[in-house]
Design a protein around this motif. Structure first.
Motif, short mmCIF file in Angstrom:
data_model
loop_
_atom_site.label_atom_id
_atom_site.label_comp_id
_atom_site.label_asym_id
_atom_site.label_seq_id
_atom_site.Cartn_x
_atom_site.Cartn_y
_atom_site.Cartn_z
N ALA A 148 -3.02 -8.53 5.24
CA ALA A 148 -3.55 -7.38 5.96
C ALA A 148 -3.73 -7.69 7.44
O ALA A 148 -3.48 -6.84 8.31
CB ALA A 148 -4.88 -6.95 5.34
N LEU A 149 -4.14 -8.92 7.74
CA LEU A 149 -4.27 -9.34 9.14
C LEU A 149 -2.91 -9.34 9.82
O LEU A 149 -2.77 -8.92 10.98
CB LEU A 149 -4.90 -10.74 9.19
N GLY A 150 -1.88 -9.82 9.11
CA GLY A 150 -0.53 -9.82 9.65
C GLY A 150 -0.02 -8.42 9.93
O GLY A 150 0.68 -8.19 10.92
N THR A 154 -0.02 -1.42 10.88
CA THR A 154 -1.20 -0.63 10.53
C THR A 154 -2.10 -0.57 11.76
O THR A 154 -2.21 -1.57 12.50
CB THR A 154 -1.99 -1.25 9.36
N PRO A 155 -2.76 0.57 12.02
CA PRO A 155 -3.58 0.70 13.23
C PRO A 155 -4.88 -0.09 13.16
O PRO A 155 -5.46 -0.43 14.19
CB PRO A 155 -3.85 2.21 13.30
N ALA A 156 -5.35 -0.38 11.96
CA ALA A 156 -6.60 -1.12 11.79
C ALA A 156 -6.48 -1.95 10.51
O ALA A 156 -5.51 -1.83 9.75
CB ALA A 156 -7.78 -0.16 11.70
N PHE A 157 -7.46 -2.82 10.30
CA PHE A 157 -7.44 -3.70 9.13
C PHE A 157 -7.67 -2.88 7.87
O PHE A 157 -8.74 -2.31 7.67
CB PHE A 157 -8.50 -4.79 9.26
N VAL A 158 -6.66 -2.84 7.02
CA VAL A 158 -6.78 -2.20 5.70
C VAL A 158 -6.11 -3.10 4.68
O VAL A 158 -5.19 -3.85 5.00
CB VAL A 158 -6.13 -0.79 5.68
N VAL A 159 -6.57 -3.01 3.45
CA VAL A 159 -6.02 -3.83 2.36
C VAL A 159 -5.11 -2.97 1.50
O VAL A 159 -5.59 -2.12 0.74
CB VAL A 159 -7.14 -4.45 1.51
N PRO A 160 -3.79 -3.12 1.59
CA PRO A 160 -2.87 -2.31 0.78
C PRO A 160 -2.84 -2.79 -0.67
O PRO A 160 -2.93 -3.99 -0.95
CB PRO A 160 -1.52 -2.52 1.47
N TRP A 161 -2.67 -1.86 -1.59
CA TRP A 161 -2.68 -2.20 -3.01
C TRP A 161 -1.53 -3.13 -3.37
O TRP A 161 -1.67 -4.01 -4.23
CB TRP A 161 -2.61 -0.93 -3.85
N TRP A 162 -0.37 -2.94 -2.71
CA TRP A 162 0.79 -3.77 -3.07
C TRP A 162 0.57 -5.23 -2.68
O TRP A 162 1.14 -6.13 -3.31
CB TRP A 162 2.06 -3.23 -2.42
N ALA A 163 -0.26 -5.47 -1.65
CA ALA A 163 -0.56 -6.86 -1.26
C ALA A 163 -1.40 -7.54 -2.34
O ALA A 163 -1.24 -8.74 -2.61
CB ALA A 163 -1.28 -6.89 0.07
N VAL A 164 -2.29 -6.77 -2.97
CA VAL A 164 -3.10 -7.31 -4.06
C VAL A 164 -2.20 -7.67 -5.24
O VAL A 164 -2.35 -8.74 -5.85
CB VAL A 164 -4.18 -6.29 -4.50
#
Length: 333
Positions: free
Chosen positions: A199-201, A208-218
């Motif tokens: 998410a940081l990357g 992404t405009p801000a820090f968000v945690v995408p479901w696919w990364a999980v």
């Protein structure tokens, strides 16, 4: 390189790191249940892999937010910082796994991120509040693991004070549940750290405009760490399951119960912890509660020295890796 290409590079490095993390830390979950002969190595590793995969989906993404947005300012660093941090931590995991040294993957990743961020954007990129939260979790959790195992062992011994040897059968069966709980807590904490880095990357690449945690990364992170767990780190299993003392079912049950409670509690609070540290100290606590002399304290001392050196070593390692990544990215356009 274009942002989509850099994203693919980031995901590849993150998957490798998570796989190595799973290989390295699988011993933390299954060492005692194998040493107590409650399950075979293959059965224990399969159980741990499935429970680890489920962990991140059951207990939220608080740890990912702490690592990805709480420790450093996402807007102040580059993709080279994220890659250097993952590479430094992954290399540390690979080397220590080869030599059978149970060190902290959390320390390795936090050290790599801190070292790369500090050299790239200066110390101001590190957020003091987040640093204190991470440091408190990493320092307090092993102590809590030791104390929780000590108390759990004493309570279990009191409850079984008039039990026959058949109690070992019940304890062995109960270890299936405690091992699953420990593996889920491991997935809930360890897999989320890499999710936070992904998410940081995404922020640094402008995707992404801000820090968000995408479901696919999980999904990606949990799958990679579960696969690594299934492969298993047998070198470290011997260190934790044999070298500290002769582990019996009661030690395995109590240390796993204590470890799972501490790691899950920290995960829900957003504190990244070292599964290795918590489980190692819990194993020692369970043994010390019965008889202090049975614990091989010299073996624990070797583990502690490795823990202490991990953070500064990965911080230093991240510096040349950052410059190498920067140069590679510059050549790649």
């Amino acid at each position: 390189m274009s942002p989509p290409t850099l994203l693919l590079v980031l995901l590849a490095v993150a998957v490798v790191f998570d796989f190595l993390n799973g290989v390295h830390d699988s011993a933390d979950v299954v060492a005692t249940i194998i040493a107590a002969r409650a399950m075979s190595a293959r059965g224990a590793l399969t159980l741990a892999a499935l429970a680890t995969l489920a962990g991140p989906f059951l207990f939220g993404v608080a740890v990912a937010e702490t690592v990805g947005a709480g420790l450093v300012l996402p807007q102040s660093i580059t993709i080279a910082v994220v890659l250097a941090a993952l590479l430094a931590a992954g290399l540390c995991n690979a080397v220590t796994w080869f030599f059978g040294i149970p060190v902290s993957s959390s320390h390795a990743l936090i050290g790599g991120l801190g070292g790369a961020a500090a050299i790239a954007a200066g110390p101001a990129a590190i957020q003091p509040q987040g640093l204190w939260k991470v440091a408190a979790a990493l320092l307090a959790s092993p102590i809590l693991g030791f104390l929780a195992a000590l108390a759990t062992m004493q309570a279990t011994r009191w409850l079984l004070r008039n039990a026959t040897p058949r109690a070992n059968v019940a304890l062995s069966r109960a270890q299936v549940l405690t091992a699953a709980a420990l593996a889920m807590s491991h997935g809930a904490n360890d897999a989320q750290r890499t999710v936070g880095m992904i998410a940081l990357g995404l922020v640094t690449l402008g995707l992404t405009p801000a820090f968000v945690v995408p479901w696919w990364a999980v999904v990606l992170s949990a799958s990679a760490i579960a696969l690594g767990t299934a492969v298993g780190g047998r070198r470290i299993i011997r260190t934790l399951g044999v070298r500290l003392y002769r582990i019996r079912p009661i030690h395995s049950f109590t240390s796993q119960t204590a470890s799972a409670a501490v790691i899950l509690g920290m995960s829900l609070a957003g504190g990244p912890v070292s599964t290795t540290q918590v489980t190692s100290l819990a194993i020692v606590g369970a043994g010390a509660a019965e008889r202090k002399s049975q614990v091989r304290w010299s073996a624990l001392g070797e583990i502690v020295v490795a823990w202490i050196l991990t953070l500064p070593a990965t911080m230093l390692l991240a510096v040349p890796l950052y410059y190498l990544v920067e140069a590679a990215l510059a050549r790649g356009g």
